[in-house]
Scaffold this active site. Structure first.
Site, PDB file in Angstrom:
ATOM      1  N   CYS A  44       0.904  -1.051  -0.121  1.00 15.03           N
ATOM      2  CA  CYS A  44       0.041  -0.103   0.070  1.00 15.03           C
ATOM      3  C   CYS A  44       0.745   1.013  -0.064  1.00 15.03           C
ATOM      4  O   CYS A  44       0.317   2.282  -0.585  1.00 15.03           O
ATOM      5  CB  CYS A  44      -1.076   0.011   1.094  1.00 15.03           C
ATOM      6  N   HIS A  67      -2.036   0.664   7.661  1.00 16.09           N
ATOM      7  CA  HIS A  67      -2.598   0.755   6.073  1.00 16.09           C
ATOM      8  C   HIS A  67      -2.599   1.982   5.475  1.00 16.09           C
ATOM      9  O   HIS A  67      -2.666   2.812   6.477  1.00 16.09           O
ATOM     10  CB  HIS A  67      -3.595  -0.206   5.994  1.00 16.09           C
TER      11      HIS A  67
END
Length: 499
Positions: free
Chosen positions: A51, A298
């Site tokens: 990510c 994340h």
């Protein structure tokens, strides 16, 4: 190892002291840039880790799609439009990383020595929702960390035109199982290994965490801003008595980075004890209304189409920002001895007699502190935000398991496109033919969560008396670092996940 040097691998992966652990982390990063079958302009992320690259690429892609494209339906993209969007986005990021005197670099498969082994891996597309559960792991097992790095090379280009032609020509490579890593290496070599080492706080810490596989703040900042600095604040900052000077000094073109730990702060792992510091206004003030939102594990993307959200700040917003520079711990107050400095910084009357008058008015109990709220009310009354009070927002999370759109369908051998009222079996790539052959009539299957944007409405309330209170969710707390009194109303039953 061809032109991909040992220095590059150590910069990214660190010293490979534990081969098994490193291979596990490397496996999670082996994927390409693949678009969701359910959302034509959204990239998918297969496992945790990449990510740090995928979210910034998604943000730049949205900038191109929403503000430079003439498409009326931005959520539907043909394969040709996806190709153009992705290649344009990759070039944008490479251009921002390149110094004026440098050259552009692309890392690709080694020509001349490309074996059948490499060709089979490189030529196969990254299997988005059509891939089986552990295809990335199998790809790494077939090629391996060492073998992969022996089969790649660096190519250099002097002009943007040459770079764009090469990126477009290599489109299939960006979608293969190693596309994300090949692009990451391209950015790092374009920036220059020594330039990166001189920018980051601890040159011995790899850009990819050897334990958890997450990208470092330096890597994220490099992709977002073209500068591999380790921190996220403006100017110099002292933390735990230690002066820290690595900072962002320019407003980013497209998106900012804000991390949330449930408070209005950013956790930076580069400071011992995981001290918390506030994200600076430069990263919170993009030229386009697209923001990277980070949890501790994340990165996702929050965006809107209303350019009024990035209009020049109102005087009250400037006052809040200046006040908070004298409140590094984000307590919501400053010592009364700092009031004169704040007023001078805002070009307000700062005569000693007037300062004393204001101290008595703003601190009637003599506590020795000046609260932010009364300060803004005194000097900037009835001045709200310069942006709209209500606007449509969207949230992107590339991980399927973090999207709440799963469906249960039943299999009927002669009517697979009419699986049930809730969905079609043909939508599910995880249901392979082998599984279908073993299944009985009426067997239920779980459709993997499709990666889709979540739409909502944001309402920015006034300072004194918010009339609306929605739930207290991680995404709301995170966005409150930008809009302290924001409320969010999503079209889905659950708020989007930051993890």
């Amino acid at each position: 190892m061809s032109e991909v040097t040992k220095d590059l691998l150590e910069l990214v992966w660190g010293t490979k002291s534990s081969p098994g652990l490193s291979d596990t982390i490397f496996c999670r990063w082996t994927q390409g840039f693949v678009f969701s079958e359910s959302e034509g302009s959204a990239l998918e992320q297969f496992e945790g880790g990449p990510c740090a690259v995928i979210a910034p690429v998604q943000a730049f892609l949205l900038k191109k799609l929403l503000f430079s494209s003439e498409k009326s339906s931005w959520r539907d993209c043909s394969e040709e439009e996806q190709k153009e969007l992705l290649c344009h986005t990759l070039c944008d990021i490479l251009e921002s990383a390149c110094d004026s005197s440098g050259s552009y670099c692309l890392v690709s498969w080694l020509r001349g020595r490309t074996t059948e082994e490499a060709a089979s891996i490189a030529g196969s597309p990254a299997q988005s929702s059509c891939q089986e559960e552990h295809s990335s792991a199998l790809a790494v097992e077939e090629l391996g960390f060492e073998r992969f790095h022996a089969l790649i090379q660096k190519r250099s280009f002097r002009t943007v035109s040459e770079l764009k032609d090469a990126v477009l020509d290599q489109y299939s490579m960006w979608g293969n199982k190693f596309g994300v890593l090949l692009f990451l290496y391209s950015v790092l070599l374009t920036k220059g290994i020594e330039n990166i080492k001189n920018s980051i706080e601890d040159a011995n810490e790899p850009l990819i965490d050897p334990v958890y596989g997450h990208g470092s703040q330096s890597l994220i900042n490099l992709l977002l801003t073209g500068h591999a600095v380790s921190n996220v604040w403006d100017g110099d900052r002292e933390c735990s008595g230690m002066p820290l000077t690595l900072k962002l000094t320019t407003i980013n073109k497209s998106t900012f980075m804000v991390e949330s730990t449930g408070d209005r702060t950013c956790r930076t792992p580069h400071i011992r004890g995981e001290s918390e510091v506030q994200v600076g206004s430069y990263l919170k003030s993009p030229k386009f209304p697209i923001w990277i939102v980070g949890s501790e594990t994340h990165l996702t993307v929050f965006f809107a189409k209303d350019m009024a959200l990035v209009a020049p700040e109102a005087p009250s917003e400037q006052a809040r920002r200046v006040f908070q520079t004298y409140d590094p711990e984000d307590n919501g107050f400053i010592a009364d001895s700092l009031l004169e400095d704040v007023m001078k910084a805002l070009d307000l009357v700062s005569d000693p007699e007037y300062i004393n008058l204001m101290k008595n008015k703003l601190d009637p109990e003599g506590l020795g502190i000046i609260l932010l709220g009364p300060f803004l009310q005194e000097f900037f009354p009835d001045q709200g935000s310069s942006g709209p009070e209500s606007f449509t927002v969207y949230h992107y999370n590339g991980l399927k398991q973090s999207n709440y759109n799963e469906k249960v369908v039943k299999y009927y051998p002669y009517f697979t496109d009419e699986a049930s009222e809730t969905g079609r079996l043909s939508d599910s790539a995880r249901v392979t033919q082998q599984v279908i052959d073993r299944a009985g009539i009426g067997t239920e299957f779980l459709i993997p969560n499709p990666v889709m944007y979540v739409e909502g409405t944001a309402v920015v309330m006034g300072f004194e008396d918010p009339m609306l209170q929605t739930d207290d969710t991680p995404i709301k707390r995170c966005l409150q670092t930008k809009w302290p009194y924001i409320e969010l109303l999503w079209t889905t039953e659950r708020s989007p996940s930051l993890n």
